[in-house]
Scaffold this motif. Structure first.
Motif, PDB file in Angstrom:
ATOM      1  N   LEU A 241      29.603  50.275  37.870  1.00 54.66           N
ATOM      2  CA  LEU A 241      29.311  49.678  39.165  1.00 54.66           C
ATOM      3  C   LEU A 241      30.616  49.474  39.930  1.00 54.66           C
ATOM      4  CD1 LEU A 241      26.733  47.001  37.935  1.00 54.66           C
ATOM      5  CD2 LEU A 241      26.189  48.998  39.346  1.00 54.66           C
ATOM      6  N   SER A 242      30.504  49.161  41.200  1.00 51.30           N
ATOM      7  CA  SER A 242      31.688  48.989  42.046  1.00 51.30           C
ATOM      8  C   SER A 242      32.363  47.637  41.803  1.00 51.30           C
ATOM      9  CB  SER A 242      31.297  49.091  43.519  1.00 51.30           C
ATOM     10  OG  SER A 242      32.352  48.650  44.356  1.00 51.30           O
ATOM     11  N   PRO A 243      33.630  47.631  41.354  1.00 50.26           N
ATOM     12  CA  PRO A 243      34.348  46.361  41.180  1.00 50.26           C
ATOM     13  C   PRO A 243      34.515  45.612  42.498  1.00 50.26           C
ATOM     14  CG  PRO A 243      35.468  48.142  40.023  1.00 50.26           C
ATOM     15  CD  PRO A 243      34.429  48.777  40.900  1.00 50.26           C
ATOM     16  N   LEU A 244      34.698  46.358  43.597  1.00 54.82           N
ATOM     17  CA  LEU A 244      34.878  45.717  44.901  1.00 54.82           C
ATOM     18  C   LEU A 244      33.629  44.937  45.295  1.00 54.82           C
ATOM     19  CD1 LEU A 244      36.749  48.478  46.974  1.00 54.82           C
ATOM     20  CD2 LEU A 244      37.687  46.375  45.985  1.00 54.82           C
ATOM     21  N   GLN A 245      32.466  45.531  45.059  1.00 57.13           N
ATOM     22  CA  GLN A 245      31.215  44.836  45.366  1.00 57.13           C
ATOM     23  C   GLN A 245      31.036  43.620  44.463  1.00 57.13           C
ATOM     24  OE1 GLN A 245      29.358  45.086  47.791  1.00 57.13           O
ATOM     25  NE2 GLN A 245      27.207  44.671  47.362  1.00 57.13           N
ATOM     26  N   PHE A 246      31.431  43.784  43.201  1.00 53.88           N
ATOM     27  CA  PHE A 246      31.345  42.664  42.257  1.00 53.88           C
ATOM     28  C   PHE A 246      32.203  41.495  42.726  1.00 53.88           C
ATOM     29  CE2 PHE A 246      33.490  40.471  38.729  1.00 53.88           C
ATOM     30  CZ  PHE A 246      32.396  39.843  38.135  1.00 53.88           C
ATOM     31  N   PHE A 247      33.465  41.761  43.075  1.00 50.49           N
ATOM     32  CA  PHE A 247      34.365  40.683  43.486  1.00 50.49           C
ATOM     33  C   PHE A 247      33.940  40.081  44.820  1.00 50.49           C
ATOM     34  CE2 PHE A 247      37.510  42.946  40.666  1.00 50.49           C
ATOM     35  CZ  PHE A 247      37.558  41.946  39.712  1.00 50.49           C
TER      36      PHE A 247
END
Length: 417
Positions: A241-247
């Motif tokens: 999954l996208s780390p940017l979306q997670f953060f």
């Protein structure tokens, strides 16, 4: 009109505004800003009020919802395995960063009498997890004991089956009431964050932190490395999954954790953030309370490792490879046993220092700035809880990947405004 406009502002923007205004107020008013601390105390008191009943109901409901014992065993194993993995990596990162800094500088203290500490045995640790009186545990807020009791109740309800259905409905209703009460209390978050940050900046200021600047910087660097590369890497490569979306979706909980320095105090916000990432309610209700107690990479992994090296440096005590190994092992164990409340990491540090024979008096030199360090430690812990919920949840079909990418984090509180 004003209230309607405020309700339209995304929750994370309100929290961020309170955070920034708190810092600005602390800088402008100086020590006078400490008068705003009651705003933060009110918020923390209100949110602590939720913890014991929320954890009890949420854990019972999550286990009864999971149903199958095989699913529960597999989820528990994966969750604990990931906690241990990240705890080990946190202690190793702490050792690497701490060894890279000359944090002691010109500060050299005479080593006083070293007091040996007895590390609790494994059997004692297990005994301390069992509530002799569950009602006393609820009253005293002993969350680990509450989790154990709630887990056993949930397992027993599943085992009894139809006869226990009325009790199951009681806990279901109790969980819904607590969730609603949580949404009500969460509306105080921007005000609480404002009061806490104004107090922190007004109380300490930059000049107070300069003598221990390198130590603080080392802690923050290690924590950021762990958050970005370990947590971000697991989200990217394990969950794909996208780390940017997670953060981005984790930000509200990170800000609250940073300002309150309490994993349990942040738990309601962490739960909402995890749900906005698509983690199912039944799994988030299981993993997040457990993580708030057992997944302490910042408090139990990074912090004891760097603090032990710092104290050794200011006392001029050399550390060998055996000492580093003992620090890593003790810090990893501590990361799974540190309570999720402000200041508890100091207690775990005494165990780490005692294991390698360092002067416990050295704690006095970092106690004054513990709050500043505790903020990033707690932010690390809470981020790790959400990462575990996403990674394990994804592997077990407890994550809605479509919702993960949906821009809805602004509804964390506004949904019931």
């Amino acid at each position: 009109m004003i209230i309607q406009t405020l309700n339209k502002i995304p929750f994370w923007q309100k929290v961020l505004a309170g955070f920034a205004l708190g810092i600005l107020t602390g800088v402008m008013l100086g020590e006078s800003a400490t008068a705003l601390k009651p705003l933060g105390d009110l918020f923390i008191a209100a949110i602590k009020m939720l913890v014991a009943p929320l954890v009890l109901c949420a854990i019972v409901v999550s286990i009864t919802s999971l149903g199958s014992s095989s699913n529960l065993k597999r989820l528990s194993f994966k969750t604990l395995a990931l906690f241990m993995l990240t705890g080990t990596l946190a202690s190793l990162i702490g050792l690497a960063v701490g060894s890279s800094f000359d944090m002691g500088g010109s500060m050299q203290l005479a080593s006083s009498e070293v007091r040996e500490r007895v590390v609790p045995g494994f059997a004692q640790v297990l005994l301390d997890m069992i509530p002799v009186n569950p009602f006393a545990s609820l009253t005293d807020g002993k969350v680990l004991q509450i989790i154990v009791f709630a887990a056993l109740v949930g397992i027993a309800i599943n085992a009894v089956g139809e006869k226990a259905e009325p009790l199951k409905k009681v806990f279901d209703a109790g969980a819904e009431v607590m969730f609603q009460l949580t949404r009500m209390v969460l509306k105080l978050t921007p005000i609480g964050v404002f009061g806490l940050m104004a107090w922190v900046v007004g109380e300490y200021g930059l000049s107070t932190l300069l003598p221990l600047g390198k130590f603080i910087i080392a802690i923050y660097i290690a924590a950021l490395i762990h958050i970005l590369f370990v947590y971000g890497g697991l989200v990217k490569f394990a969950a794909r999954l996208s780390p940017l979306q997670f953060f981005r979706k984790a930000m509200p909980a990170q800000l609250v954790a940073f300002s309150t320095a309490s994993s349990f105090g942040t738990l309601p916000v962490t739960t909402k953030c995890a749900e906005s990432m698509g983690v199912s309610k039944r799994y988030s209700a299981f993993v997040l309370p457990m993580g708030a107690t057992m997944n302490m990479d910042g408090c139990g992994g990074i912090y004891p490792a760097i603090a032990a090296i710092f104290i050794a440096q200011i006392y001029g005590i050399p550390l060998d490879m055996t000492d580093y190994m003992l620090i890593a092992v003790t810090a990893t164990v501590a990361s799974v046993g540190t309570a999720g409340v402000p200041g508890s990491a100091m207690v775990m540090l005494t165990v780490t220092l005692g294991v390698i024979g360092l002067p416990l008096e050295g704690i006095a030199f970092i106690a004054a700035i513990d709050r500043v360090i505790d903020m990033i430690r707690t932010c690390t812990n809470v981020t790790g809880d959400m990462m575990t919920a996403v990674v394990v949840g994804n592997s077990e079909g407890e994550l809605d990947r479509e919702r993960f990418y949906k821009a809805e984090e602004d509804k964390i509180v506004a949904e019931n405004a």
